[in-house]
Design a protein around this motif. Sequence first.
Motif, PDB file in Angstrom:
ATOM      1  N   LEU A  82       0.824  -1.211   0.000  1.00 50.45           N
ATOM      2  CA  LEU A  82       0.000   0.000   0.000  1.00 50.45           C
ATOM      3  C   LEU A  82       0.856   1.258   0.000  1.00 50.45           C
ATOM      4  N   GLN A  83       0.255   2.359  -0.440  1.00 54.36           N
ATOM      5  CA  GLN A  83       0.900   3.667  -0.335  1.00 54.36           C
ATOM      6  C   GLN A  83       1.138   4.026   1.134  1.00 54.36           C
ATOM      7  N   GLN A  84       0.179   3.676   2.003  1.00 56.18           N
ATOM      8  CA  GLN A  84       0.248   4.082   3.414  1.00 56.18           C
ATOM      9  C   GLN A  84       1.184   3.200   4.239  1.00 56.18           C
ATOM     10  N   ILE A  85       1.803   2.212   3.629  1.00 62.03           N
ATOM     11  CA  ILE A  85       2.749   1.274   4.254  1.00 62.03           C
ATOM     12  C   ILE A  85       2.044   0.338   5.222  1.00 62.03           C
ATOM     13  N   ALA A  86       1.348   0.889   6.238  1.00 62.70           N
ATOM     14  CA  ALA A  86       0.489   0.097   7.128  1.00 62.70           C
ATOM     15  C   ALA A  86       1.234  -0.999   7.876  1.00 62.70           C
ATOM     16  N   LEU A  87       2.418  -0.684   8.405  1.00 61.54           N
ATOM     17  CA  LEU A  87       3.083  -1.610   9.318  1.00 61.54           C
ATOM     18  C   LEU A  87       2.410  -1.524  10.681  1.00 61.54           C
ATOM     19  N   PHE A  88       2.390  -2.639  11.405  1.00 61.96           N
ATOM     20  CA  PHE A  88       1.788  -2.641  12.742  1.00 61.96           C
ATOM     21  C   PHE A  88       2.792  -2.025  13.725  1.00 61.96           C
TER      22      PHE A  88
END
Length: 323
Positions: A82-88
């Motif tokens: 994703l563009q937002q990266i979205a790592l936890f």
Amino acid sequence: MILFENVSKEYQENKPVVSELNFEIQDNEFFVLIGPSGSGKTTTLKMINRLISLTKGYIRINGKMISEYKLNELRWNIGYVLQQIALFPHMTIEENITIVPEMKKWSKDEMKDRVTELLESVGLDPDTYRNRKPSELSGGEQQRIGIVRALAADPDIILMDEPFSALDPISRAGLQQDLLEMKKNLNKTIVFVTHDISEALLLGDRICLFNKGKVVQIGTPKEIVQQPADDFVRSFLKAGNVQPKYQKTVADVIQRGYINKELTLPVNETIVTVTDPIEKLMTVLSMQTEVAVVDDQVDVLGTISQQQFLSYLSQDMQEGENE
């Protein structure tokens, strides 16, 4: 192989977001979806892994309709960046990377070895990074983790939704080069969404150009540039300032005064020459804060810093807008 057959998506009846999509993505192909905002490229991407359901038509992967796959089976074989990266944020980098392998019940040793392999593939030291949290990484480093996480379970297909658009130009150039290297070394089918025509031309084996929910042209980078299908494609290329970008060299940066003529780092560091293309300078500066520049006789002219190069890009962009 991914096959689209008469695919349409409607959120409101008789108001298609995309309509009559008919194209084929070959195995191990880097296939780019590009177009203006709202043209349907991200919707098309998300229909492949059923994040968005199609309204009409069929999508097949290796001859089998995607609706016939169990959802977890389908998505485990499709990496997604994703563009937002979205790592936890509460997980370590290693834990982020091994989410899908853990679901697939890989052994701890297998997962540890896979993390080591993937971090090394994007130039991140495994011992340094595996136990860090996402907040300890730069934006470019986080996006590298987002990419390798999508590769962790060794899927056949990778979907990438504008993964570099939020990054600064130097980080973006470094990740583009990482992706080009991965493209050479990995047997993966990559479907990549971008709004940047220069990025599409650099990365894509073929490019699929959208406008108002329909495919306008599909072709290789050379075909798109040399044989644009219509005025829309021509204007899209012109807006992306395609030709000048590929002609510029490090000499152009120096001519505009963006160089420190006092050498401030050892000559044995990585160097660039005045005739190197802009893309090489961007790549080097994505990995170090400053680079030495030499002329054709290998005499040192000075150094260019990341900040100087960003200033050059800003000036170049403003001039392009005023042309």
